[in-house]
Motif scaffolding. Sequence first.
Motif, PDB file in Angstrom:
ATOM      1  N   THR A   4       0.834  -1.204   0.000  1.00 42.67           N
ATOM      2  CA  THR A   4       0.000   0.000   0.000  1.00 42.67           C
ATOM      3  C   THR A   4       0.867   1.252   0.000  1.00 42.67           C
ATOM      4  O   THR A   4       0.596   2.209  -0.731  1.00 42.67           O
ATOM      5  CB  THR A   4      -0.927   0.002   1.227  1.00 42.67           C
ATOM      6  N   ALA A   5       1.921   1.249   0.806  1.00 39.55           N
ATOM      7  CA  ALA A   5       2.826   2.397   0.849  1.00 39.55           C
ATOM      8  C   ALA A   5       3.543   2.571  -0.486  1.00 39.55           C
ATOM      9  O   ALA A   5       3.690   3.691  -0.976  1.00 39.55           O
ATOM     10  CB  ALA A   5       3.839   2.223   1.975  1.00 39.55           C
ATOM     11  N   SER A   6       3.949   1.471  -1.093  1.00 41.27           N
ATOM     12  CA  SER A   6       4.615   1.542  -2.396  1.00 41.27           C
ATOM     13  C   SER A   6       3.679   2.087  -3.459  1.00 41.27           C
ATOM     14  O   SER A   6       4.073   2.921  -4.280  1.00 41.27           O
ATOM     15  CB  SER A   6       5.116   0.158  -2.811  1.00 41.27           C
ATOM     16  N   LEU A   7       2.436   1.625  -3.446  1.00 41.21           N
ATOM     17  CA  LEU A   7       1.452   2.108  -4.403  1.00 41.21           C
ATOM     18  C   LEU A   7       1.195   3.601  -4.208  1.00 41.21           C
ATOM     19  O   LEU A   7       1.092   4.358  -5.175  1.00 41.21           O
ATOM     20  CB  LEU A   7       0.155   1.316  -4.273  1.00 41.21           C
ATOM     21  N   ALA A   8       1.128   4.057  -2.964  1.00 40.40           N
ATOM     22  CA  ALA A   8       0.914   5.474  -2.682  1.00 40.40           C
ATOM     23  C   ALA A   8       2.070   6.326  -3.194  1.00 40.40           C
ATOM     24  O   ALA A   8       1.857   7.397  -3.769  1.00 40.40           O
ATOM     25  CB  ALA A   8       0.719   5.690  -1.184  1.00 40.40           C
ATOM     26  N   VAL A   9       3.295   5.846  -3.029  1.00 36.32           N
ATOM     27  CA  VAL A   9       4.469   6.577  -3.523  1.00 36.32           C
ATOM     28  C   VAL A   9       4.447   6.642  -5.043  1.00 36.32           C
ATOM     29  O   VAL A   9       4.738   7.692  -5.634  1.00 36.32           O
ATOM     30  CB  VAL A   9       5.771   5.930  -3.006  1.00 36.32           C
ATOM     31  N   ILE A  11       1.805   6.495  -7.045  1.00 37.39           N
ATOM     32  CA  ILE A  11       0.731   7.395  -7.464  1.00 37.39           C
ATOM     33  C   ILE A  11       1.129   8.852  -7.233  1.00 37.39           C
ATOM     34  O   ILE A  11       0.906   9.715  -8.085  1.00 37.39           O
ATOM     35  CB  ILE A  11      -0.576   7.045  -6.725  1.00 37.39           C
ATOM     36  N   LEU A  12       1.742   9.137  -6.086  1.00 35.34           N
ATOM     37  CA  LEU A  12       2.181  10.497  -5.791  1.00 35.34           C
ATOM     38  C   LEU A  12       3.227  10.964  -6.797  1.00 35.34           C
ATOM     39  O   LEU A  12       3.169  12.100  -7.285  1.00 35.34           O
ATOM     40  CB  LEU A  12       2.742  10.566  -4.371  1.00 35.34           C
ATOM     41  N   PHE A  13       4.167  10.093  -7.130  1.00 37.75           N
ATOM     42  CA  PHE A  13       5.183  10.437  -8.123  1.00 37.75           C
ATOM     43  C   PHE A  13       4.540  10.739  -9.472  1.00 37.75           C
ATOM     44  O   PHE A  13       4.879  11.732 -10.120  1.00 37.75           O
ATOM     45  CB  PHE A  13       6.195   9.292  -8.271  1.00 37.75           C
ATOM     46  N   TYR A  14       3.600   9.910  -9.907  1.00 40.04           N
ATOM     47  CA  TYR A  14       2.934  10.121 -11.182  1.00 40.04           C
ATOM     48  C   TYR A  14       2.170  11.447 -11.185  1.00 40.04           C
ATOM     49  O   TYR A  14       2.261  12.224 -12.134  1.00 40.04           O
ATOM     50  CB  TYR A  14       1.979   8.969 -11.486  1.00 40.04           C
ATOM     51  N   LEU A  15       1.422  11.718 -10.117  1.00 43.34           N
ATOM     52  CA  LEU A  15       0.643  12.953 -10.064  1.00 43.34           C
ATOM     53  C   LEU A  15       1.537  14.185 -10.064  1.00 43.34           C
ATOM     54  O   LEU A  15       1.246  15.174 -10.746  1.00 43.34           O
ATOM     55  CB  LEU A  15      -0.262  12.950  -8.834  1.00 43.34           C
ATOM     56  N   LEU A  16       2.633  14.148  -9.309  1.00 44.35           N
ATOM     57  CA  LEU A  16       3.535  15.296  -9.292  1.00 44.35           C
ATOM     58  C   LEU A  16       4.249  15.470 -10.634  1.00 44.35           C
ATOM     59  O   LEU A  16       4.464  16.591 -11.080  1.00 44.35           O
ATOM     60  CB  LEU A  16       4.556  15.156  -8.166  1.00 44.35           C
ATOM     61  N   ARG A  17       4.581  14.368 -11.275  1.00 44.03           N
ATOM     62  CA  ARG A  17       5.272  14.462 -12.561  1.00 44.03           C
ATOM     63  C   ARG A  17       4.363  15.055 -13.625  1.00 44.03           C
ATOM     64  O   ARG A  17       4.772  15.892 -14.425  1.00 44.03           O
ATOM     65  CB  ARG A  17       5.743  13.073 -12.994  1.00 44.03           C
ATOM     66  N   GLU A  18       3.108  14.650 -13.624  1.00 44.34           N
ATOM     67  CA  GLU A  18       2.162  15.127 -14.628  1.00 44.34           C
ATOM     68  C   GLU A  18       1.623  16.520 -14.319  1.00 44.34           C
ATOM     69  O   GLU A  18       1.234  17.241 -15.226  1.00 44.34           O
ATOM     70  CB  GLU A  18       0.997  14.141 -14.742  1.00 44.34           C
ATOM     71  N   HIS A  19       1.583  16.888 -13.055  1.00 44.27           N
ATOM     72  CA  HIS A  19       0.951  18.145 -12.663  1.00 44.27           C
ATOM     73  C   HIS A  19       1.893  19.019 -11.851  1.00 44.27           C
ATOM     74  O   HIS A  19       1.482  19.677 -10.899  1.00 44.27           O
ATOM     75  CB  HIS A  19      -0.321  17.854 -11.853  1.00 44.27           C
ATOM     76  N   TRP A  20       3.177  19.034 -12.228  1.00 39.55           N
ATOM     77  CA  TRP A  20       4.184  19.769 -11.479  1.00 39.55           C
ATOM     78  C   TRP A  20       3.874  21.266 -11.429  1.00 39.55           C
ATOM     79  O   TRP A  20       4.020  21.914 -10.391  1.00 39.55           O
ATOM     80  CB  TRP A  20       5.555  19.526 -12.090  1.00 39.55           C
ATOM     81  N   ALA A  21       3.415  21.847 -12.541  1.00 33.18           N
ATOM     82  CA  ALA A  21       3.111  23.281 -12.575  1.00 33.18           C
ATOM     83  C   ALA A  21       1.980  23.620 -11.614  1.00 33.18           C
ATOM     84  O   ALA A  21       2.017  24.650 -10.927  1.00 33.18           O
ATOM     85  CB  ALA A  21       2.751  23.707 -13.991  1.00 33.18           C
ATOM     86  N   HIS A  22       0.986  22.755 -11.540  1.00 30.66           N
ATOM     87  CA  HIS A  22      -0.114  22.989 -10.603  1.00 30.66           C
ATOM     88  C   HIS A  22       0.370  22.873  -9.164  1.00 30.66           C
ATOM     89  O   HIS A  22      -0.042  23.647  -8.298  1.00 30.66           O
ATOM     90  CB  HIS A  22      -1.251  21.996 -10.836  1.00 30.66           C
ATOM     91  N   ALA A  23       1.233  21.905  -8.896  1.00 30.46           N
ATOM     92  CA  ALA A  23       1.746  21.719  -7.543  1.00 30.46           C
ATOM     93  C   ALA A  23       2.562  22.932  -7.105  1.00 30.46           C
ATOM     94  O   ALA A  23       2.462  23.381  -5.965  1.00 30.46           O
ATOM     95  CB  ALA A  23       2.593  20.450  -7.469  1.00 30.46           C
ATOM     96  N   LEU A  24       3.358  23.496  -8.012  1.00 30.25           N
ATOM     97  CA  LEU A  24       4.139  24.679  -7.662  1.00 30.25           C
ATOM     98  C   LEU A  24       3.253  25.903  -7.494  1.00 30.25           C
ATOM     99  O   LEU A  24       3.572  26.806  -6.728  1.00 30.25           O
ATOM    100  CB  LEU A  24       5.205  24.947  -8.727  1.00 30.25           C
ATOM    101  N   GLY A  25       2.133  25.956  -8.191  1.00 28.82           N
ATOM    102  CA  GLY A  25       1.203  27.066  -8.046  1.00 28.82           C
ATOM    103  C   GLY A  25       0.531  27.078  -6.693  1.00 28.82           C
ATOM    104  O   GLY A  25       0.174  28.139  -6.167  1.00 28.82           O
TER     105      GLY A  25
END
Length: 54
Positions: A4-9, A11-25
């Motif tokens: 579960t922890a591995s899956l969460a990491v 998913i978090l990596f994928y979301l940050l990679r795809e939406h990095w500009a939104h995360a920085l905003g």
Amino acid sequence: MLATASLAVIILFYLLREHWAHALGILPYAILLLCPLMHLFHGSHGHDHSGKAH
């Protein structure tokens, strides 16, 4: 648990990679919210509200 922890990491990596500009905003607002949240969850940062002299 480890799976579960591995899956969460992953998913978090994928979301940050795809939406990095939104995360920085959102980052400045997250920093502004950090102090009130610290006051809420960790007390008053060592402020003495008892009225005693130091």
